[in-house]
Design an enzyme around this catalytic site. Structure first.
Site, PDB file in Angstrom:
ATOM      1  N   ALA A  11      55.746  -6.584  41.394  1.00 20.24           N
ATOM      2  CA  ALA A  11      54.558  -7.528  41.298  1.00 20.24           C
ATOM      3  C   ALA A  11      53.683  -6.897  40.151  1.00 20.24           C
ATOM      4  O   ALA A  11      54.134  -5.967  39.540  1.00 20.24           O
ATOM      5  CB  ALA A  11      53.718  -7.544  42.502  1.00 20.24           C
ATOM      6  N   VAL A  12      52.317  -7.051  39.935  1.00 20.23           N
ATOM      7  CA  VAL A  12      51.658  -6.699  38.983  1.00 20.23           C
ATOM      8  C   VAL A  12      51.681  -5.254  38.706  1.00 20.23           C
ATOM      9  O   VAL A  12      51.849  -4.559  37.752  1.00 20.23           O
ATOM     10  CB  VAL A  12      50.362  -7.274  38.688  1.00 20.23           C
ATOM     11  N   SER A 128      44.721   4.631  42.180  1.00 23.53           N
ATOM     12  CA  SER A 128      43.734   3.755  41.762  1.00 23.53           C
ATOM     13  C   SER A 128      43.467   3.448  40.294  1.00 23.53           C
ATOM     14  O   SER A 128      43.920   4.181  39.302  1.00 23.53           O
ATOM     15  CB  SER A 128      42.633   4.670  42.192  1.00 23.53           C
ATOM     16  N   GLY A 129      42.623   2.310  40.068  1.00 27.65           N
ATOM     17  CA  GLY A 129      42.437   1.881  38.846  1.00 27.65           C
ATOM     18  C   GLY A 129      42.793   0.264  38.664  1.00 27.65           C
ATOM     19  O   GLY A 129      42.756  -0.059  37.590  1.00 27.65           O
ATOM     20  N   GLY A 130      43.388  -0.129  39.553  1.00 25.60           N
ATOM     21  CA  GLY A 130      43.905  -1.586  39.565  1.00 25.60           C
ATOM     22  C   GLY A 130      44.959  -1.923  38.506  1.00 25.60           C
ATOM     23  O   GLY A 130      45.551  -0.870  38.130  1.00 25.60           O
ATOM     24  N   LYS A 183      42.681   8.917  48.954  1.00 22.78           N
ATOM     25  CA  LYS A 183      42.753   7.528  48.603  1.00 22.78           C
ATOM     26  C   LYS A 183      41.808   6.519  49.435  1.00 22.78           C
ATOM     27  O   LYS A 183      40.944   5.777  48.705  1.00 22.78           O
ATOM     28  CB  LYS A 183      44.017   6.921  48.058  1.00 22.78           C
ATOM     29  N   HIS A 186      38.318   7.615  48.908  1.00 22.12           N
ATOM     30  CA  HIS A 186      37.902   6.942  47.560  1.00 22.12           C
ATOM     31  C   HIS A 186      37.556   5.545  47.565  1.00 22.12           C
ATOM     32  O   HIS A 186      36.356   5.151  47.047  1.00 22.12           O
ATOM     33  CB  HIS A 186      39.193   7.049  46.591  1.00 22.12           C
ATOM     34  N   ASN A 187      38.335   4.728  48.272  1.00 23.68           N
ATOM     35  CA  ASN A 187      37.794   3.345  48.639  1.00 23.68           C
ATOM     36  C   ASN A 187      36.747   3.256  49.372  1.00 23.68           C
ATOM     37  O   ASN A 187      36.035   2.286  49.008  1.00 23.68           O
ATOM     38  CB  ASN A 187      39.063   2.513  49.328  1.00 23.68           C
ATOM     39  N   GLU A 190      34.109   3.945  47.167  1.00 20.73           N
ATOM     40  CA  GLU A 190      33.980   2.707  46.216  1.00 20.73           C
ATOM     41  C   GLU A 190      33.135   1.454  47.050  1.00 20.73           C
ATOM     42  O   GLU A 190      32.354   1.000  46.347  1.00 20.73           O
ATOM     43  CB  GLU A 190      35.365   2.241  45.919  1.00 20.73           C
TER      44      GLU A 190
HETATM   45  C1  6PG Z   1      41.428   0.998  43.507  1.00 18.45           C
HETATM   46  C2  6PG Z   1      41.157  -0.070  44.295  1.00 18.45           C
HETATM   47  C3  6PG Z   1      42.260  -1.009  44.959  1.00 18.45           C
HETATM   48  C4  6PG Z   1      41.728  -2.106  45.345  1.00 18.45           C
HETATM   49  C5  6PG Z   1      40.943  -2.160  46.473  1.00 18.45           C
HETATM   50  C6  6PG Z   1      40.176  -3.311  46.761  1.00 18.45           C
HETATM   51  O1  6PG Z   1      41.194   1.952  43.729  1.00 18.45           O
HETATM   52  O2  6PG Z   1      42.228   0.632  42.545  1.00 18.45           O
HETATM   53  O3  6PG Z   1      40.394   0.355  45.369  1.00 18.45           O
HETATM   54  O4  6PG Z   1      42.809  -0.155  45.740  1.00 18.45           O
HETATM   55  O5  6PG Z   1      41.029  -2.939  44.481  1.00 18.45           O
HETATM   56  O6  6PG Z   1      41.800  -1.867  47.507  1.00 18.45           O
HETATM   57  O7  6PG Z   1      39.807  -3.223  48.060  1.00 18.45           O
HETATM   58  P1  6PG Z   1      39.064  -4.547  48.840  1.00 18.45           P
HETATM   59  O8  6PG Z   1      39.777  -5.750  48.693  1.00 18.45           O
HETATM   60  O9  6PG Z   1      39.107  -4.016  50.406  1.00 18.45           O
HETATM   61  O10 6PG Z   1      37.748  -4.771  48.319  1.00 18.45           O
END
Ligand code: 6PG
Length: 478
Positions: A11-12, A128-130, A183, A186-187, A190
């Site tokens: 996937a992406v 992390s970083g999408g 991680k 980290h979230n 976030e």
């Molecule tokens: C990251 C983001 C990634 C994701 C989140 C979104 O570090 O790249 O945290 O893991 O975008 O899981 O989380 P929610 O859908 O719970 O907001």
């Protein structure tokens, strides 16, 4: 066998990670449950580097050099177990399976143990970083054995984001689930950051009378200072965006119900188990969940609120500066809480996590990347035993200077009826930590009264019980 690394699950995120490896000169084996995705990746991006596509798991495994290194990029949960069950029998001792999804660290601990018994290294790696980060440089948090990192580390470090000083945003976090644990935190951080930014926006709009475009400008200015971060930067972008269909600010046409995939919730659940107060993160998770309770909100919509006077433009400008201070101080608190949580888990699970190194690998690539993280890294460099970020000399000074404005902002929010659970909880945490005495003494008295739960005294060792329903004499109980 020619490939140095394999990626299964295209996937992406998986595709972008595979392309990132290929662009860095690695030969990448690629595999997906359905071949169409593999084919599409090769057709569209095959020219970017050396890919070895395989239709079957057997061919995929055969295309990898030993020790084989396979990154699994599938949806966290059952899909991960299914892929592990499919690949484990095809692997040899010393091979490394890497789970790059947002797995729960307890699942990672279980999987690591099962595979260790089979001689296979299992590495739960937070990434992390999408999508953008996966392609151009994410922050990577691998757990698992020290030994696995020897063969895997250089590959991961080559594709990771680089901090300003050039160091890769990737390090061996610690054994078994340590990578996925950090991680998760980290979230959680976030979520807290996003909530605090949302509160700042709400205050500037509802109390300061600023329009979204003006708030975008304010955030852009803040982004040149100590709040400089990816999340502030994208917030300005979102706020400045106009909806093409209606011509209205984009933020006004989006349904105000925040969703979540669950990592923030896990952070709070785990914090409760570890006994670490992470009130900033918890309030952020609850704020999202509250926003989604449309029934409750509908039922309460007409309830009375305060009638506070709108601010004059000059007052609004002063208020905006105070909001910046409140945002910064609250941010320090949520990071302090997040780091406490990592420290506690590290101790509990014997992970020996380098707290400064976590800040170092979050300086680039990840969603919470910010100039601020270099300060945290430096704080732990100065004092590796630092018990709370709030006690670091630099942070203590800044938060101390911000506290008057912080209180004004919270009080103003209350007077105007603007909910600021993040700002308020952070301030309450700050005040509780610095308090000489807490009312917890009274709580202990109540517990002893109704349940003979005993208490300790400030002036003598041991535990005590007062005969509340008798002559109220005190007895030592241990
Ligand atoms: C990251 C983001 C990634 C994701 C989140 C979104 O570090 O790249 O945290 O893991 O975008 O899981 O989380 P929610 O859908 O719970 O907001």
């Amino acid at each position: 066998a020619t490939a140095q690394i394999g990626v299964t699950g295209l996937a992406v995120m998986g595709s972008n990670l595979a392309r990132n490896f290929a662009r860095h000169g690695h030969t990448v084996a690629v595999h997906n449950r359905t071949y169409a995705k593999t084919k599409a990746l090769i057709e569209q991006h095959g020219h970017e580097g050396d890919f070895v596509p395989s239709e079957t798991a057997e061919d995929f495994v055969a295309s990898l050099q030993k020790p084989r290194r396979i990154v699994i990029m599938v949806k966290a949960g059952d899909a991960t177990d299914a892929v592990i069950d499919e690949f484990a029998p095809l692997l040899d001792e010393g091979d490394v399976l890497i789970d790059g999804g947002n797995a729960h660290f307890e699942d990672t601990r279980r999987r690591e143990k099962d595979l260790r018994d089979k001689g296979i290294h299992f590495v739960g790696a937070g990434i992390s970083g999408g999508e953008e980060g996966a392609l151009n440089g994410p922050s990577i948090m691998p757990g698992g054995s020290e030994e696995s990192y020897k063969s895997l580390g250089p590959l991961l470090e080559s594709i990771a984001a680089k901090a300003k000083d050039g160091s890769p945003c990737c390090t061996h976090v610690g054994p078994d689930g340590a990578g996925h644990f950090v991680k998760m935190v980290h979230n959680g951080i976030e979520y807290a950051d996003m909530q605090l930014i949302a509160e700042a926006y709400d205050l500037l709009r509802a109390v300061g009378g600023y329009e979204p475009g003006r708030i975008a400008e304010t955030f852009r200015t803040w982004n040149t200072g100590r709040l400089d971060s990816y999340l502030i930067e994208i917030t300005a972008e979102v706020l400045a965006h106009t909806d093409a269909g209606t011509g209205r600010p984009f933020v006004d046409v989006v349904a105000d119900e925040a969703e979540q995939k669950g990592t923030g919730r896990w952070t709070v659940q785990t914090a409760l188990d570890l006994g670490v107060p992470v009130s900033g993160i918890a309030e952020a998770v609850f704020a999202r969940s509250l926003s989604g309770h449309t029934g409750l909100r509908e039922a309460a919509r007409g309830l009375p609120g305060p009638s506070a006077r709108a601010l004059s433009p000059a007052e609004a400008e002063e208020f905006a500066a105070q909001v910046e201070q409140a945002l910064y101080a609250s941010k320090v608190v949520s990071y302090a809480q997040g780091w406490n949580m990592i420290a506690k888990a590290s101790e509990e699970y014997g992970w020996d996590i380098d707290l400064g190194a976590m800040a170092a690998i979050w300086r680039g690539g990840c969603i919470i990347r910010a100039a601020f993280l270099d300060r945290i890294r430096a704080a732990f460099e100065t004092d590796p035993q630092l018990s709370t970020l709030l006690a670091d000399e630099g942070f203590a000074r800044e938060v101390g200077q911000a506290q008057e404005a912080w209180r004004t902002v919270v009080a103003t929010a209350v007077r105007h009826g603007v909910p600021t659970p993040g700002f308020s909880a952070a301030l309450a945490y700050y005040d509780a930590l610095r308090a000489e005495r807490l009312p917890a003494a009274l709580t202990q008295g109540q517990r002893d009264f109704f349940g003979a739960h005993t208490y300790r005294r400030t002036d003598r060792e041991g535990s005590f019980h007062t005969l509340w329903s008798g002559d109220r004499s005190e007895h030592a109980t241990g």
